[in-house]
Design a protein around this motif. Structure first.
Motif, PDB file in Angstrom:
ATOM      1  N   LEU A  12      15.470  -1.412 -34.290  1.00 51.88           N
ATOM      2  CA  LEU A  12      16.607  -0.799 -33.715  1.00 51.88           C
ATOM      3  C   LEU A  12      15.957   0.610 -33.756  1.00 51.88           C
ATOM      4  N   GLU A  13      15.335   1.023 -34.856  1.00 55.02           N
ATOM      5  CA  GLU A  13      14.751   2.432 -34.895  1.00 55.02           C
ATOM      6  C   GLU A  13      13.631   2.493 -33.497  1.00 55.02           C
ATOM      7  N   ILE A  14      12.847   1.578 -33.595  1.00 51.26           N
ATOM      8  CA  ILE A  14      11.878   1.426 -32.408  1.00 51.26           C
ATOM      9  C   ILE A  14      12.507   1.639 -31.043  1.00 51.26           C
ATOM     10  N   ILE A  15      13.552   0.873 -30.991  1.00 52.27           N
ATOM     11  CA  ILE A  15      14.254   0.803 -29.569  1.00 52.27           C
ATOM     12  C   ILE A  15      14.800   2.442 -29.583  1.00 52.27           C
ATOM     13  N   LEU A  16      15.548   2.824 -30.467  1.00 50.34           N
ATOM     14  CA  LEU A  16      16.165   4.174 -30.515  1.00 50.34           C
ATOM     15  C   LEU A  16      14.796   5.134 -29.940  1.00 50.34           C
ATOM     16  N   ARG A  17      13.829   5.109 -30.528  1.00 51.68           N
ATOM     17  CA  ARG A  17      12.705   6.074 -30.289  1.00 51.68           C
ATOM     18  C   ARG A  17      12.255   5.885 -28.816  1.00 51.68           C
ATOM     19  N   VAL A  18      12.241   4.583 -28.488  1.00 46.94           N
ATOM     20  CA  VAL A  18      11.475   4.495 -27.103  1.00 46.94           C
ATOM     21  C   VAL A  18      12.728   5.002 -26.260  1.00 46.94           C
ATOM     22  N   LEU A  19      13.893   4.851 -26.340  1.00 45.09           N
ATOM     23  CA  LEU A  19      14.844   5.512 -25.561  1.00 45.09           C
ATOM     24  C   LEU A  19      14.923   7.155 -25.533  1.00 45.09           C
ATOM     25  N   GLU A  20      14.611   7.875 -26.464  1.00 43.18           N
ATOM     26  CA  GLU A  20      14.528   9.172 -26.809  1.00 43.18           C
ATOM     27  C   GLU A  20      13.201   9.781 -26.074  1.00 43.18           C
ATOM     28  N   GLU A  21      12.092   9.006 -26.303  1.00 40.71           N
ATOM     29  CA  GLU A  21      10.924   9.468 -25.639  1.00 40.71           C
ATOM     30  C   GLU A  21      10.615   8.822 -24.081  1.00 40.71           C
ATOM     31  N   TYR A  22      11.206   7.820 -23.703  1.00 42.54           N
ATOM     32  CA  TYR A  22      10.936   7.143 -22.376  1.00 42.54           C
ATOM     33  C   TYR A  22      12.063   7.149 -21.540  1.00 42.54           C
ATOM     34  N   GLY A  23      13.197   6.985 -22.136  1.00 43.01           N
ATOM     35  CA  GLY A  23      14.216   6.652 -21.285  1.00 43.01           C
ATOM     36  C   GLY A  23      14.383   5.282 -21.114  1.00 43.01           C
ATOM     37  N   VAL A  24      15.242   4.808 -19.959  1.00 47.39           N
ATOM     38  CA  VAL A  24      15.361   3.478 -19.412  1.00 47.39           C
ATOM     39  C   VAL A  24      14.525   3.356 -18.239  1.00 47.39           C
ATOM     40  N   ASP A  25      13.383   2.657 -18.254  1.00 46.87           N
ATOM     41  CA  ASP A  25      12.879   2.388 -17.218  1.00 46.87           C
ATOM     42  C   ASP A  25      12.947   0.458 -16.854  1.00 46.87           C
ATOM     43  N   GLU A  26      13.934   0.485 -15.886  1.00 49.32           N
ATOM     44  CA  GLU A  26      14.209  -1.047 -15.620  1.00 49.32           C
ATOM     45  C   GLU A  26      12.901  -1.834 -14.978  1.00 49.32           C
ATOM     46  N   ASN A  27      11.824  -1.117 -14.634  1.00 49.82           N
ATOM     47  CA  ASN A  27      10.906  -1.552 -14.258  1.00 49.82           C
ATOM     48  C   ASN A  27       9.830  -2.201 -15.366  1.00 49.82           C
ATOM     49  N   LEU A  28       9.981  -1.769 -16.612  1.00 51.47           N
ATOM     50  CA  LEU A  28       9.285  -2.152 -17.662  1.00 51.47           C
ATOM     51  C   LEU A  28      10.149  -2.797 -18.576  1.00 51.47           C
ATOM     52  N   TRP A  29      11.417  -2.909 -18.661  1.00 52.66           N
ATOM     53  CA  TRP A  29      12.119  -3.559 -19.707  1.00 52.66           C
ATOM     54  C   TRP A  29      13.449  -3.552 -19.436  1.00 52.66           C
ATOM     55  N   ASP A  30      14.217  -4.632 -19.817  1.00 51.28           N
ATOM     56  CA  ASP A  30      15.607  -4.952 -19.346  1.00 51.28           C
ATOM     57  C   ASP A  30      16.547  -4.055 -20.189  1.00 51.28           C
ATOM     58  N   TRP A  31      17.210  -3.149 -20.181  1.00 48.76           N
ATOM     59  CA  TRP A  31      18.120  -2.660 -21.153  1.00 48.76           C
ATOM     60  C   TRP A  31      19.597  -3.649 -21.353  1.00 48.76           C
ATOM     61  N   TYR A  32      19.891  -4.232 -20.286  1.00 49.59           N
ATOM     62  CA  TYR A  32      20.992  -5.038 -20.453  1.00 49.59           C
ATOM     63  C   TYR A  32      20.687  -6.339 -21.452  1.00 49.59           C
ATOM     64  N   THR A  33      19.806  -6.842 -21.316  1.00 50.29           N
ATOM     65  CA  THR A  33      19.280  -7.873 -22.347  1.00 50.29           C
ATOM     66  C   THR A  33      19.047  -7.282 -23.722  1.00 50.29           C
ATOM     67  N   VAL A  34      18.424  -6.096 -23.837  1.00 52.97           N
ATOM     68  CA  VAL A  34      18.377  -5.431 -25.259  1.00 52.97           C
ATOM     69  C   VAL A  34      19.726  -5.169 -25.766  1.00 52.97           C
ATOM     70  N   PHE A  35      20.648  -4.562 -24.903  1.00 52.54           N
ATOM     71  CA  PHE A  35      21.868  -4.054 -25.206  1.00 52.54           C
ATOM     72  C   PHE A  35      22.976  -5.440 -25.898  1.00 52.54           C
ATOM     73  N   ASN A  36      22.877  -6.325 -24.822  1.00 52.33           N
ATOM     74  CA  ASN A  36      23.815  -7.493 -25.188  1.00 52.33           C
ATOM     75  C   ASN A  36      23.300  -8.474 -26.383  1.00 52.33           C
ATOM     76  N   GLU A  37      22.067  -8.678 -26.518  1.00 52.82           N
ATOM     77  CA  GLU A  37      21.498  -9.522 -27.558  1.00 52.82           C
ATOM     78  C   GLU A  37      20.891  -8.924 -28.842  1.00 52.82           C
ATOM     79  N   LEU A  38      20.628  -7.556 -28.790  1.00 51.59           N
ATOM     80  CA  LEU A  38      20.292  -7.149 -29.907  1.00 51.59           C
ATOM     81  C   LEU A  38      21.448  -5.959 -30.608  1.00 51.59           C
ATOM     82  N   VAL A  39      21.410  -4.966 -29.492  1.00 56.26           N
ATOM     83  CA  VAL A  39      22.324  -3.827 -30.030  1.00 56.26           C
ATOM     84  C   VAL A  39      23.796  -4.342 -30.474  1.00 56.26           C
ATOM     85  N   ILE A  40      24.393  -4.908 -29.521  1.00 53.55           N
ATOM     86  CA  ILE A  40      25.941  -5.278 -29.784  1.00 53.55           C
ATOM     87  C   ILE A  40      25.940  -6.186 -31.034  1.00 53.55           C
ATOM     88  N   PRO A  41      25.205  -7.183 -31.159  1.00 48.29           N
ATOM     89  CA  PRO A  41      25.375  -7.931 -32.373  1.00 48.29           C
ATOM     90  C   PRO A  41      24.985  -7.104 -33.590  1.00 48.29           C
TER      91      PRO A  41
END
Length: 185
Positions: free
Chosen positions: A52-81
């Motif tokens: 989670l901390e790595i994902i948080l830092r990625v968001l802080e440093e790079y934002g969301v780039d849907e060409n590189l990673w799928d925010w929806y999968t990360v959100f639903n399968e990792l963050v929500i649980p």
């Protein structure tokens, strides 16, 4: 302190043009691809928190780039649980990720959080919706309803005033800890 230094170094490595931050996010998602069926909310706290901390830092440093990673999968399968984990630090970092994703994605995040099917605890849902409302209020005061006004295309803040304002919105760990400790038990 050592963990923070390692995290900064890891994120810094992915600034090299030959590396893809999407691979880092994909590596964090290995926790959900386990064959034993153990969901993220049942994983050991240190394992989940590191991802989670790595994902948080990625968001802080790079934002969301849907060409590189799928925010929806990360959100639903990792963050929500992770909002259901019994460790308050895991819940806190997951909440910070939700707020950052709302800053980048907008209403889709709010809709998912409000979805009764997700069964997010009422106290956590209320806290997240309050933070989202604060973001919306700042955008309205600026005369801009587009959430992306605060960031440029790379996800970086436009100027230092905006960065200070958004850091206040993200909330320090101290802002959310009392709420989590009081309401998430």
């Amino acid at each position: 302190r050592q963990r923070d230094h390692s995290l900064v170094l890891l994120i810094g490595i992915f600034k090299h043009p030959a590396l893809n931050v999407g691979d880092l996010v994909k590596g964090c998602m290995d926790i959900i691809e386990r064959n034993d069926g153990v969901t993220p909310d049942k994983q050991p706290a240190f394992t989940l928190l590191a991802r989670l901390e790595i994902i948080l830092r990625v968001l802080e440093e790079y934002g969301v780039d849907e060409n590189l990673w799928d925010w929806y999968t990360v959100f639903n399968e990792l963050v929500i649980p992770s909002l259901f984990h019994n460790n308050p630090d895991c819940k806190l970092v997951a909440q910070q990720i939700v707020v950052l994703l709302y800053q980048y994605i907008g209403e889709d995040i709010k809709i998912i959080i409000e979805d009764p099917y997700r069964n997010v605890k009422p106290q956590i849902k209320q806290q997240l919706l309050l933070k989202m409302q604060e973001i919306d209020t700042i955008n309205k005061k600026r005369g801009d309803n587009d959430i992306n006004y605060l960031t440029n295309k790379s996800g970086k803040f436009n100027d230092s005033k905006d960065e200070i304002m958004m850091n206040k919105l993200k909330g320090s760990k101290n802002d959310l800890d009392p709420i989590i400790e009081a309401n998430n038990d």
